[in-house]
Write an enzyme that holds these catalytic residues in place. Structure first.
Site, PDB file in Angstrom:
ATOM      1  N   SER A 192      18.034  -7.908  -5.188  1.00 30.80           N
ATOM      2  CA  SER A 192      17.375  -9.214  -5.190  1.00 30.80           C
ATOM      3  C   SER A 192      17.317  -9.738  -3.763  1.00 30.80           C
ATOM      4  O   SER A 192      17.750  -9.076  -2.815  1.00 30.80           O
ATOM      5  CB  SER A 192      18.134 -10.192  -6.092  1.00 30.80           C
ATOM      6  OG  SER A 192      19.371 -10.549  -5.506  1.00 30.80           O
ATOM      7  N   ASN A 193      16.807 -10.953  -3.604  1.00 31.19           N
ATOM      8  CA  ASN A 193      16.673 -11.520  -2.266  1.00 31.19           C
ATOM      9  C   ASN A 193      18.022 -11.851  -1.630  1.00 31.19           C
ATOM     10  O   ASN A 193      18.162 -11.801  -0.408  1.00 31.19           O
ATOM     11  CB  ASN A 193      15.820 -12.791  -2.325  1.00 31.19           C
ATOM     12  CG  ASN A 193      14.361 -12.484  -2.590  1.00 31.19           C
ATOM     13  OD1 ASN A 193      13.677 -11.908  -1.759  1.00 31.19           O
ATOM     14  ND2 ASN A 193      13.879 -12.848  -3.770  1.00 31.19           N
ATOM     15  N   THR A 217      22.710  -7.473  -3.867  1.00 31.92           N
ATOM     16  CA  THR A 217      22.405  -6.306  -4.691  1.00 31.92           C
ATOM     17  C   THR A 217      23.489  -6.140  -5.741  1.00 31.92           C
ATOM     18  O   THR A 217      24.678  -6.262  -5.437  1.00 31.92           O
ATOM     19  CB  THR A 217      22.324  -5.038  -3.840  1.00 31.92           C
ATOM     20  OG1 THR A 217      21.228  -5.157  -2.932  1.00 31.92           O
ATOM     21  CG2 THR A 217      22.103  -3.801  -4.702  1.00 31.92           C
ATOM     22  N   ALA A 250       9.919  -6.517 -10.262  1.00 32.06           N
ATOM     23  CA  ALA A 250      10.625  -5.491 -11.033  1.00 32.06           C
ATOM     24  C   ALA A 250      11.776  -6.081 -11.832  1.00 32.06           C
ATOM     25  O   ALA A 250      12.061  -5.639 -12.946  1.00 32.06           O
ATOM     26  CB  ALA A 250      11.139  -4.409 -10.081  1.00 32.06           C
ATOM     27  N   ASP A 251      12.457  -7.089 -11.272  1.00 30.85           N
ATOM     28  CA  ASP A 251      13.555  -7.710 -12.013  1.00 30.85           C
ATOM     29  C   ASP A 251      13.043  -8.426 -13.255  1.00 30.85           C
ATOM     30  O   ASP A 251      13.698  -8.427 -14.314  1.00 30.85           O
ATOM     31  CB  ASP A 251      14.331  -8.682 -11.114  1.00 30.85           C
ATOM     32  CG  ASP A 251      13.445  -9.739 -10.465  1.00 30.85           C
ATOM     33  OD1 ASP A 251      12.198  -9.578 -10.431  1.00 30.85           O
ATOM     34  OD2 ASP A 251      13.994 -10.741  -9.973  1.00 30.85           O
TER      35      ASP A 251
END
Length: 250
Positions: free
Chosen positions: A8-9, A12, A97-98
């Site tokens: 993620s931003n 991880t 994707a998440d």
């Protein structure tokens, strides 16, 4: 059987998993360190399912796992995979994707119609129609983004860590900011969910599941959210692995 990686931003997440159960999870606060950390965790013969919303980190991860990719042991989440849920969306390639992983998990674990509220750097709402199709969602600033913005753009307001406020009437600057952040955020979530429900035709049974860092805090006093699943995205990666790796190779 699987090494699951969700980039993620902000951080991880890693998890080892069988076909049926997550085994363990850990975090790397810097997505750029994902390839090194993932390479340390990977085991011979283990299949890897990767979700990323950070293109640079995804490219590094793909390079690090090139041997697994060559052996057909790497899946990168995209709309082209079997998610166990349909996609009814104008440009599927633009869905994070998440969010696809969340949709896969929600469809498998809870059914449809369903709304997933993911409290991350941004708060995202992802909607499955009564037919079980991903039809779109909502993106709003995350809770920490909002509170950090106040700290960065003002001279006197402090940085706060959102927790449950003692009262809606703050008797200090920090308490006033907590009340505005938490109660205000619940109001944002409640109104968005109400509008989604209306546009879905007010279904009698609508599953709403929360995940992400502040899911428990914000959902605690929101009767609209009855389900909290801290590792929903990782569960989605496990489910996608089950659906897409050939049974004969497992």
């Amino acid at each position: 059987m699987y090494l699951l990686i969700d980039i993620s931003n902000s951080f991880t997440k890693f998890a080892a998993s069988s076909r049926d159960t997550l085994r363990r999870d850990s975090r790397s606060t810097d997505p750029a360190r994902t390839p090194r950390a993932g390479a340390r965790m990977a085991r011979p013969g283990q299949k890897i399912v990767l979700s990323s919303v950070v293109p640079d980190s995804a490219r590094l991860a793909l390079r690090a796992f090139a041997p697994q990719a060559a052996r057909g042991e790497l899946l990168t989440v995209s709309p082209r995979l079997n998610l166990g849920a349909g996609i009814d969306y104008p440009r599927p390639s633009t869905i994070g994707a998440d969010r696809l992983a969340n949709a896969a998990a929600a469809r498998h674990l809870y059914g449809a119609p369903c709304v997933v509220v993911d409290f991350g750097t941004a708060v995202t709402f992802d909607i499955l129609s009564p037919e079980g199709n991903y039809i779109g969602g909502v993106i709003a600033p995350g809770l920490e983004v909002m509170t950090d913005y106040l700290f960065q753009r003002t001279a006197l307001l402090p940085r706060i860590r959102p927790v449950e406020p003692a009262s809606a009437i703050g008797r200090s600057t920090r308490a006033a900011m907590l009340a505005g952040a938490v109660y205000g955020y619940r109001g944002l979530v409640r109104e968005i969910l109400a509008q989604i429900r209306r546009e879905l035709g007010a279904p009698r049974r609508l599953h709403v599941v929360a995940t992400g860092g502040y899911a428990k805090l914000i959902s605690a006093r929101l009767p609209e959210i009855k389900l909290v699943h801290p590792h929903l995205t990782l569960e989605g990666l496990r489910i996608i692995g089950n659906l897409n790796f050939q049974a004969s190779s497992q």
